[in-house]
Design an enzyme around this catalytic site. Structure first.
Site, PDB file in Angstrom:
ATOM      1  N   HIS A 175       0.057   6.375  -6.755  1.00 41.29           N
ATOM      2  CA  HIS A 175      -0.276   7.423  -5.780  1.00 41.29           C
ATOM      3  C   HIS A 175      -1.351   8.392  -6.291  1.00 41.29           C
ATOM      4  O   HIS A 175      -2.029   9.048  -5.495  1.00 41.29           O
ATOM      5  CB  HIS A 175       0.997   8.187  -5.431  1.00 41.29           C
ATOM      6  N   ASN A 391      -5.580  -5.997  10.565  1.00 42.45           N
ATOM      7  CA  ASN A 391      -5.666  -7.401  10.955  1.00 42.45           C
ATOM      8  C   ASN A 391      -6.495  -8.150   9.919  1.00 42.45           C
ATOM      9  O   ASN A 391      -7.679  -7.877   9.739  1.00 42.45           O
ATOM     10  CB  ASN A 391      -6.323  -7.491  12.334  1.00 42.45           C
TER      11      ASN A 391
END
Length: 455
Positions: A175, A391
């Site tokens: 992170h 996608n």
């Protein structure tokens, strides 16, 4: 017919089934071209203690007949190699300097990549792919020696193929390198490059100095998110290893029922309203002394917060602060919901340039402290990160998001329930007895009078 809140929970848990996954030998993916050999400093917003952790992400994709014969693992492996040319610091390792300052030693060691095969069809996993996902440890294999912050890979990516098509992309992110917006930029670049682009439509920008401490650091604002009450912290830590998780779905009907409990002129957002009721219900469930101080820490993006040096669109570092609303437990539990909503709104409205600079300075002055654990409920709104949209050629994922709460930190993710209703799913961590009470309190305050609701 009104669906029972508790029967819905039981039905979801019943979908959990044992699965077996074969993991192939991990390998390192390096940039497709030579990249600079330099040392890059993280910002001081990147470098706060509570960001020194790994965040998991899962994205599940159905079989797509138009991609028959094409291996998603190869597509994503090749795409990562191309993306790392632009995001080359992600292929490197962190080192620690004076005052625990983190830097990236850019040497193109690579990110970890794991291929895997599961013995089950994706469709048979049902609702269990949503938080808290019981298969996380299988879908994100913890390669021995890889899970540290210093000197370890900054990204681990696993592609697991299901029987008869379909697959899941698991990502484990250090992170300190980026937040949800940064991950969105990286995954968008990956998607574009996999589908034939020569370069990302938004080029990455480092410029971590934009969010570093001032040359003469000074704390000029109040930061309750870093307050530490020793007795309260010890009390929380005594139960932290006993936590269990449960997810709660909030659709439009339920949110309307919650909205009806606050003043018409309250003027809060849907998520602020959700934070307020969850904070109140959680505090009731913990059954604390009325004088105990409780906190709600709300992770807030600082993009568009009138910074003198506005962050560029391609900036992929951590760009958030985490202000905390505070209250005595007794006041929070006994007052109408509007009381909690106003506290949440007030703390968010105080975010400005000076507050952000004060946070960065505090991090340096106080030696990079972690957010307090003193009865603190930490929430991140991940609805707009877009992990449910990416996608790679197989269409959008059937679920994409952070697959569980991480200790005190809960993540709000966008999902559709089993009836196709859009809403917010949020996983909560509590001790078992408190979780039972939390379910009861949430049900009474939200779902009880909503007809046809599914949780």
């Amino acid at each position: 017919m009104r669906y029972s809140f508790f029967s819905q929970i039981a039905r979801r848990l019943a979908h959990t089934m044992p699965i077996s996954i074969t993991h192939h030998k991990p390998k390192l993916v390096v940039p497709a071209k030579v990249t600079p050999r330099v040392t890059k400093h993280l910002s001081d917003i990147d470098d706060q203690g509570s960001v020194r952790l790994h965040v998991p992400i899962l994205m599940f994709y159905k079989n797509n007949s138009s991609m028959k014969g094409k291996d998603p693992a190869k597509f994503i492996n090749d795409g990562l190699s191309k993306a790392l040319v632009f995001y080359y610091p992600l292929a490197d390792r962190l080192i620690e300097g004076p005052n625990k300052k983190l830097m990236v030693n850019c040497n193109s060691e690579g990110i970890l990549f794991v291929e895997a095969d599961a013995n089950v069809e994706l469709e048979k996993l049902g609702e269990s792919i949503k938080p808290p996902c019981p298969y996380l440890d299988l879908l994100l294999h913890n390669v021995p020696g890889s899970d540290g912050i210093i000197g370890c890979p900054l990204l681990l990516v696993q592609v697991t193929r299901f029987s008869y098509g379909g697959f899941v992309v698991g990502i484990r992110l250090n992170h300190t390198m980026m937040d949800g917006y940064g991950m969105k930029l990286f995954l968008n670049a990956l998607s574009e490059l996999i589908q034939g682009a020569d370069a990302p439509s938004i080029l990455p920008v480092w410029q971590r100095d934009l969010l570093s401490a001032r040359s003469s650091p000074r704390i000029t604002c109040t930061h309750h998110e870093f307050d530490e009450q020793i007795g309260s912290r010890i009390a929380w830590e005594s139960i932290e290893d006993k936590l269990i998780q449960q997810s709660f779905f909030f659709g439009n009907k339920v949110m309307e029922a919650i909205k009806n409990q606050v003043s018409p002129n309250c003027g809060c957002t849907k998520f602020e309203l959700l934070l307020a009721i969850l904070w109140k219900c959680r505090t009731v469930a913990l059954d604390l002394h009325p004088e105990e101080i409780v906190r709600l820490t709300y992770i807030v993006s600082i993009r568009g917060k009138s910074l003198k040096s506005e962050l560029p669109p391609g900036y992929y570092g951590n760009s958030f602060v985490a202000p905390a609303a505070t209250s005595k437990a007794g006041l929070l539990c006994s007052n109408p919901l509007t009381y909690a909503v106003e506290l949440v709104k007030k703390v968010k409205d105080h975010i400005n340039e000076e507050y952000i600079r004060s946070v960065a300075d505090l991090i340096v002055i106080k030696g990079r402290p972690e957010l307090t654990k003193s009865w603190n409920f930490i929430v991140s709104d991940n609805r707009y990160v877009g992990v449910d949209e990416f996608n790679f050629g197989w269409g959008k994922p059937v679920f994409g998001g952070v697959p569980k709460a991480i200790s005190l930190i809960s993540f709000g993710v966008p999902v559709k329930n089993d009836k196709g209703e859009k809403g917010i799913l949020i996983a909560i961590s509590l001790p078992p007895l408190a979780m039972k009470k939390f379910q009861e309190v949430v049900y009474k305050m939200t779902f009880k009078n909503v007809e046809g609701v599914s949780t």
